[in-house]
Enzyme design. Structure first.
Site, short mmCIF file in Angstrom:
data_model
loop_
_atom_site.label_atom_id
_atom_site.label_comp_id
_atom_site.label_asym_id
_atom_site.label_seq_id
_atom_site.Cartn_x
_atom_site.Cartn_y
_atom_site.Cartn_z
N ARG A 70 0.80 -1.24 0.00
CA ARG A 70 0.00 0.00 0.00
C ARG A 70 0.82 1.28 0.00
NH1 ARG A 70 -3.95 -2.81 -1.72
NH2 ARG A 70 -5.23 -3.98 -0.25
N ASN A 100 0.29 -2.46 -7.81
CA ASN A 100 -0.95 -1.66 -7.77
C ASN A 100 -0.92 -0.62 -6.66
OD1 ASN A 100 -1.09 -3.63 -5.78
ND2 ASN A 100 -3.31 -3.71 -5.81
N HIS A 238 -2.64 -17.24 -7.13
CA HIS A 238 -3.73 -17.66 -6.24
C HIS A 238 -4.83 -18.49 -6.91
CE1 HIS A 238 -5.53 -14.08 -7.84
NE2 HIS A 238 -4.98 -13.25 -7.00
N ASP A 311 -0.79 -13.40 -0.24
CA ASP A 311 -1.72 -12.48 -0.89
C ASP A 311 -2.17 -11.40 0.10
OD1 ASP A 311 -2.91 -11.52 -3.11
OD2 ASP A 311 -4.51 -13.02 -3.23
N HIS A 315 -6.61 -3.76 4.51
CA HIS A 315 -7.69 -2.78 4.32
C HIS A 315 -8.11 -2.25 5.68
CE1 HIS A 315 -8.38 -3.07 0.08
NE2 HIS A 315 -8.42 -4.39 0.13
N GLY A 330 -9.92 -8.76 0.14
CA GLY A 330 -8.56 -8.96 0.62
C GLY A 330 -8.47 -9.35 2.08
#
Lengths: 430, 322
Positions: A70, A100, A238, A311, A315, A330
């Site tokens: 993040r 990302n 995944h 993974d 959040h 997630g």
């Protein structure tokens, strides 16, 4: 001055060489220089750090090949620093983050930013993947060669599938020029549509739009067709369905250079975890049926699934405390990767070495990293752990900035006791 | 049997729940309690003086995150007939997107001490989530395609008053099962009460795994309607559809719209229900919708008020008893 660390009375475990023996290990200047049953037979030499292992397992540190940190962009959910502490506590000595972020890692300046932050924090090793297409928009391939030269370990559009078959063909083909790895989040978004959980009776009862299991295998099979056309190295992330695992099994049999991973939630949970609209169990791809979960376990057993990655997807409350369809996908996973992987050992599906290999030697080999094994000259990125120690996962104790885990309150076995990067202690359990 | 101004005897009815979030999980006796009490309120509502004081001093907030005319009006009237104070709040999804979350809205309203919150939301599970954050009773007035419990209760009351029973009735639920919370709540209620339920729809409008709901699945209207006691039509919910599920309303009506010819396969005294609002000429022929010998659609509206009075009564008095 040579910095020396001696590990004495350890159960040395190395999945790459099938090593399981009692002995000692010597690390000098961050590298493993010697190990063996009789290493410290005549007493321990003068060292900077002496680690009494008391018969606990000393293994390569875990390599988590799919993590979202993040940073840059969403530092309220996680930072490189908080993720590094979470990783260290979970026995992870190297992690690879997805591109990302905001900005997207599609430019060497962002790759260098991530590397610089990791150097500053000086905890676990942090690598990143570069975006496969600019802005992860699925249209123009990125400067893969330059990105790889600056440190990107592979190329992926992160949590988005690269859907355009022509772009995928060129991406695979171009990546092959430099021997680079292409990683796919295999899920056909047109088939996903507005779906938020596995399609089936439970989704129908909850009144939630479903995602059919075929959405995954359709993308995997298409990619494998392209791979047989272009050659090159392809990795499916995944995997969660029996059908896609079968597709990879056949492709491996046919000799394609394909690898894949799964995440702990796909073998430790099934779709029932989202009953009662539990958004902490909302993931992409969604948790599947019990048959699919069993197929994931089988895939891990027969080696079709090479690796396990957490993974890790942090959040904050505001992204999860929402009606199910609106909540983000997630689960955080850095701190639960080890005990959940060890469930496969405790449940009798894998040997201890096999289970460890899925999170050490296998990702190292896929990503061509020098770590993930115990041999002379390898980095002394090590994990001292107790494979049997029972504990209960507690969301209050996560070091991650977020606590979105469906595993809260789950009793598990196996705990990191001490984590080392290049011989340096970065975590010690209390 | 029912006296105006005086509430029915509470001891006769058992409903040991704080909220009414769905039919799934309710027992036969709990459903019967709600229906029996609603029966009493039907009688009260037909009297000249319709008002009682069961909810006197109580506050009811209708919190609608999705447009509704009839359900909101029905709850409003139910609350007022019981003597409660009723406030209507319509929150369009656009203002939610401006910042305040559903939970924030609920917490704000909760600070005003409502005794009952009646909530409709476009997302499945949203009403349950909200119920975990407030102190009063919550009634689900429809959440996404999940449940709409008071609709199923009013449908059951309509059937029971017409036929005297629910068990062994054969009910064909026809149309857009996939997007319908009404269908789900009705399936749970009717199968619990011992009715035989059929679902009839094109395959694109059938939810996955529907055969495990204890229903018989049909894809042909004539076969599905054969010898059934009740035909329950559903609205084609085009507003919930992304993309094409049926090629045209013309084709849909041809194969799945209820007309006199298809209805002739049902029992001769079979009656027709619809939760409204109807799409005439799409799922139902006007000729049938307006036929007072076959259609009980207006009965359903009347039963709706009585059922909602029963729910408000049991939940608020339950809170007092507890």
């Amino acid at each position: 001055m040579t910095k020396r660390t001696a590990f004495v009375n350890a159960r040395l475990l190395d999945p790459a060489s099938d090593l399981d023996m009692t002995g000692g290990l010597l690390a000098e200047d961050g590298k493993i220089t010697d190990f063996g049953p009789d290493l410290f037979k005549d007493g321990v030499p003068d060292v900077d750090q002496l680690v009494q292992c008391d018969g606990l397992c000393l293994a390569p540190g875990l390599i988590d090949m799919r993590v979202q940190v993040r940073e840059p962009g969403e530092e309220h959910k996680e930072t490189i620093e908080s993720a590094s502490h979470a990783a260290a506590a979970g026995g992870v000595t190297a992690m690879v983050c997805l591109p990302n972020t905001e900005p997207v890692i599609d430019d060497i300046s962002v790759v260098e930013f991530v590397a610089r932050r990791a150097r500053e924090i000086k905890m676990v090793k942090l690598y990143c993947y570069g975006a496969l297409t600019r802005g992860m928009e699925g249209e123009q391939i990125t400067e893969m060669g330059l990105l790889a030269d600056s440190g990107a370990l592979g190329f992926t559009d992160g949590i988005k599938a690269l859907t355009d078959p022509l772009v995928m063909r060129r991406a695979l083909s171009y990546a092959r020029t430099f021997g680079l790895l292409v990683i796919q989040h295999p899920e056909d978004p047109d088939m996903v549509d507005d779906g938020v959980m596995n399609e089936g009776e439970l989704a129908s009862r909850l009144g939630l739009p479903g995602i059919p299991a075929v959405a995954e295998v359709m993308m995997v099979e298409r990619d494998l067709r392209l791979l047989s056309l272009t050659g090159g190295r392809y990795h499916a992330s995944h995997l969660s369905t029996a059908a896609s695992i079968n597709a990879v099994r056949r492709a491996k049999f046919d000799g394609l250079d394909v690898t894949c991973d799964t995440a702990p939630h796909y073998f430790a949970l099934n779709e029932n975890a989202v009953s009662d609209y539990r958004t902490f169990a909302k993931v992409s791809p969604p948790l599947r049926s019990e048959q699919d979960r069993n197929a994931v376990v089988e895939g891990l057993k027969d080696g079709t699934i090479d690796a396990i990655a957490s993974d890790h997807a942090p959040h904050d409350q505001d992204s999860k405390r929402l009606p199910f369809v609106q909540a983000e996908c997630g689960i955080i996973g850095l701190e639960t990767l080890l005990p959940l992987t060890l469930e496969l050992y405790h449940n009798g599906h894998l040997t201890l070495l096999e289970a460890l290999g899925k999170v050490t030697a296998a990702p190292a080999s896929i990503l061509r990293l020098p770590s993930g094994r115990i041999n002379r000259g390898a980095p002394a990125d090590l994990l001292l752990f107790d494979p049997n120690r029972p504990w209960t996962i507690d969301e209050e104790k996560f070091r991650s900035k977020s606590n979105n885990s469906p595993f809260h309150d789950r009793p598990v076995q196996g705990m990191a006791v001490r984590t080392f990067v290049e011989g340096r202690t970065i975590y010690t359990a209390i | 049997m029912t006296r105006s101004q005086t509430a029915p005897d509470f001891a006769l009815y058992r409903f040991p729940h704080r909220h009414l979030l769905g039919i799934d999980g309710l027992s036969i006796s709990e459903i019967n309690s709600l229906l029996d009490l609603a029966d009493a309120y039907v009688a009260q509502n037909r009297q000249h003086d319709k008002k009682s004081d069961v909810l006197r001093g109580r506050t009811l907030i209708n919190l609608f995150f999705e447009n509704s005319t009839r359900t909101q009006a029905s709850f409003e009237l139910a609350g007022k007939r019981l003597g409660g104070d009723v406030m209507n709040m319509s929150v369009s999804s656009s203002s939610i997107k401006k910042g305040e979350t559903m939970i924030d809205t609920a917490m704000t309203l909760n600070a005003m001490h409502p005794d009952v919150l009646v909530v409709r939301h476009p997302d499945a599970g949203a009403v349950k989530l909200l119920s975990e954050k407030v102190t009063g009773a919550v009634i689900n007035a429809g959440d996404g395609r999940h449940e709409h419990p008071t609709q199923a209760l009013l449908d059951a009351l309509t059937i029971r008053r017409r036929r005297g029973r629910l068990d062994n009735m054969t009910v064909a639920i026809c149309g857009d099962i996939l997007h319908s919370r009404v269908a789900r709540s009705n399936i749970y209620l009717l199968t619990t009460m011992g009715a035989r339920v059929r679902v009839v729809a094109p395959r694109t409008l059938m939810p996955a795994g529907i055969e495990r709901f204890g229903v018989d699945v049909f894809h042909d209207m004539r076969a599905g309607l054969t010898d059934c006691d009740i035909v329950m039509m559903l609205r084609l919910q085009t507003e919930r559809m992304r993309g094409t599920f049926v090629p045209s309303t013309r084709e849909y009506f041809h194969f799945f719209g209820l007309d006199r010819e298809k209805l002739s396969y049902a029992k001769p005294d079979a009656f027709v229900m619809h939760p409204g609002p109807m799409n005439r000429g799409v799922e139902i022929d006007s000729d049938i919708a307006d036929d007072i010998n076959r259609s009980v659609i207006r009965d359903q509206v009347e039963m709706g008020v009585a059922v909602r009075m029963a729910c408000l009564d049991l939940l608020t008095r339950g809170a007092t008893v507890n």
